[in-house]
Design an enzyme around this catalytic site. Structure first.
Site, PDB file in Angstrom:
ATOM      1  CE  LYS A   2      30.941 -30.057 -21.243  1.00  0.00           C
ATOM      2  NZ  LYS A   2      32.024 -29.762 -20.267  1.00  0.00           N
ATOM      3  CB  THR A   3      27.190 -22.282 -22.578  1.00  0.00           C
ATOM      4  OG1 THR A   3      28.309 -21.975 -21.742  1.00  0.00           O
ATOM      5  CG2 THR A   3      26.084 -22.926 -21.747  1.00  0.00           C
ATOM      6  CE1 TYR A  49      24.487 -23.593 -25.659  1.00  0.00           C
ATOM      7  CE2 TYR A  49      24.293 -21.554 -26.915  1.00  0.00           C
ATOM      8  CZ  TYR A  49      24.036 -22.286 -25.772  1.00  0.00           C
ATOM      9  OH  TYR A  49      23.320 -21.722 -24.746  1.00  0.00           O
ATOM     10  CG  PHE A  96      19.907 -22.827 -14.897  1.00  0.00           C
ATOM     11  CD1 PHE A  96      19.432 -21.778 -15.666  1.00  0.00           C
ATOM     12  CD2 PHE A  96      19.343 -23.034 -13.641  1.00  0.00           C
ATOM     13  CE1 PHE A  96      18.416 -20.949 -15.199  1.00  0.00           C
ATOM     14  CE2 PHE A  96      18.337 -22.210 -13.161  1.00  0.00           C
ATOM     15  CZ  PHE A  96      17.867 -21.164 -13.947  1.00  0.00           C
ATOM     16  CG  ASP A 133      26.912 -28.184 -11.483  1.00  0.00           C
ATOM     17  OD1 ASP A 133      27.688 -28.719 -12.300  1.00  0.00           O
ATOM     18  OD2 ASP A 133      26.472 -27.028 -11.620  1.00  0.00           O
ATOM     19  CB  ILE A 146      22.419 -18.549 -15.242  1.00  0.00           C
ATOM     20  CG1 ILE A 146      23.078 -17.617 -16.267  1.00  0.00           C
ATOM     21  CG2 ILE A 146      20.931 -18.208 -15.108  1.00  0.00           C
ATOM     22  CD1 ILE A 146      22.542 -17.763 -17.678  1.00  0.00           C
TER      23      ILE A 146
END
Length: 340
Positions: free
Chosen positions: A85-86, A154, A82, A38, A17
């Site tokens: 960890k997802t 999460y 953004f 990042d 994203i």
């Protein structure tokens, strides 16, 4: 009005994203000074970003000293966060990893931003996972959330981030907006989901069609119309556009300290319905579908009520589920392998 020389930091801007958003805002306003931060050194994405005038800084959210140095060097006016960890399933098996990155990492970012001692807008990528298991068919931001509702670490990590950001914003120069993403899919070519280990349904479904490998559907015995989970899907383009619209709205509402918005389509689609749409996109290719037991951490239904976003900043959906699947197909057929 967004100033031409506004300094923008996109934290997690090498990811799916984040990189799509970086591309999107440069398309909207090429005069913006955009920098990506990042800990992912995907050279292909970095090259794509540099081609459109976006700089890259390497920093890990958990390296507080380095992160503070980078933020000080950039001097951002606006920060889009953004980085996270997802994977829901990974968070269940390794919760400490998620609290470390998503909560401690966000605290480190807040600290680095606060050190600048100037007004800053912070847009935080939260998640529909904060709602956990709910009996509401369409989930509104007005629902009172507690830590016991989260069905996975999460979701809990994102909920804790929201609590922290709300508390900090009240007594700082920050303006904070938390955006609760529902299921994001699609691509803004040549950017897309370069994560080879993604757990998202649509990328894995597309890859199963293209590679003719098995696709695992977890659960067909939920209390839903066809027994599979119902989710709300939104194109990454509409996610990016919502951020841009909100940024302009926040510029006109400088008294706002903290807000939350759902970002979804407001349409519930079951996993089996997604598969049916994909079959039409990929016809005559066939899908090797394997049904597996449902997972305890997956709520049966998660669908957004997006009335607040529509009323506040004229949010609207411009792309549908077929568009998302078609764009993902284009991405995986023509762009994904360039990174490997």
């Amino acid at each position: 009005m967004i100033g031409a020389k506004t300094r923008v930091a996109i934290v997690g801007g090498i990811g799916y994203i984040g990189s799509c958003f970086a591309s999107f805002i440069k398309e909207q306003n090429d005069k913006l000074i955009v920098t990506v931060i990042d800990n992912n050194k995907n050279n292909h994405v970095i090259k794509l970003l540099k081609k459109i005038g976006i700089e890259f800084y390497f920093a890990d959210l958990l390296d507080r000293h380095k992160l503070t140095e980078v933020i000080a060097a950039i001097q951002p006016d606006v920060v889009f966060h953004f980085a996270a960890k997802t994977s829901v399933s990974e968070s269940v098996h390794n919760p400490l990893k998620y609290f470390d990155c998503n909560v401690i990492g966000t605290l480190n970012l807040i600290s680095a931003i606060s050190n600048l001692q100037k007004p800053i807008k912070l847009f935080f990528a939260s998640s529909a996972a904060v709602y956990g298991q709910t009996t509401n068919s369409y989930i509104s931001e007005e629902i009172v959330i507690t830590e016991t509702q989260a069905t996975n670490p999460y979701g809990l990590s994102k909920f804790l981030d929201e609590l922290i950001l709300n508390a900090v914003a009240k007594n700082s120069q920050l303006q904070v907006v938390c955006l609760r993403f529902f299921n994001v899919a699609g691509a803004i070519l040549p950017f897309g989901n370069f994560n080879g280990n993604t757990t998202l349904l649509i990328p894995n479904l597309v890859k199963a069609f293209l590679k003719q490998t098995p696709f695992f559907l977890y659960g067909n015995d939920y209390a839903t119309k066809d027994g599979s989970c119902i989710r709300d899907y939104i194109h990454v383009y509409d996610i990016c556009n919502a951020h841009f619209l909100l940024w302009k709205w926040l510029n006109d509402h400088r008294q706002i300290k903290f807000e939350t918005f759902n970002l979804g389509s407001g349409i519930g689609t079951s996993n089996l319905e997604v598969i049916d749409i994909a079959k039409k996109v990929f016809y005559p290719s066939r899908l090797n579908l394997e049904i597996r037991p449902k997972r305890s951490w997956d709520p049966a239904i998660l669908v957004a009520n997006v009335a607040k976003a529509k009323q506040t900043f004229q949010f609207k959906i411009t792309r549908n589920l077929k568009d998302m699947i078609s764009d993902e197909r284009n991405f995986y057929e023509n762009f994904y392998n360039d990174a490997y």
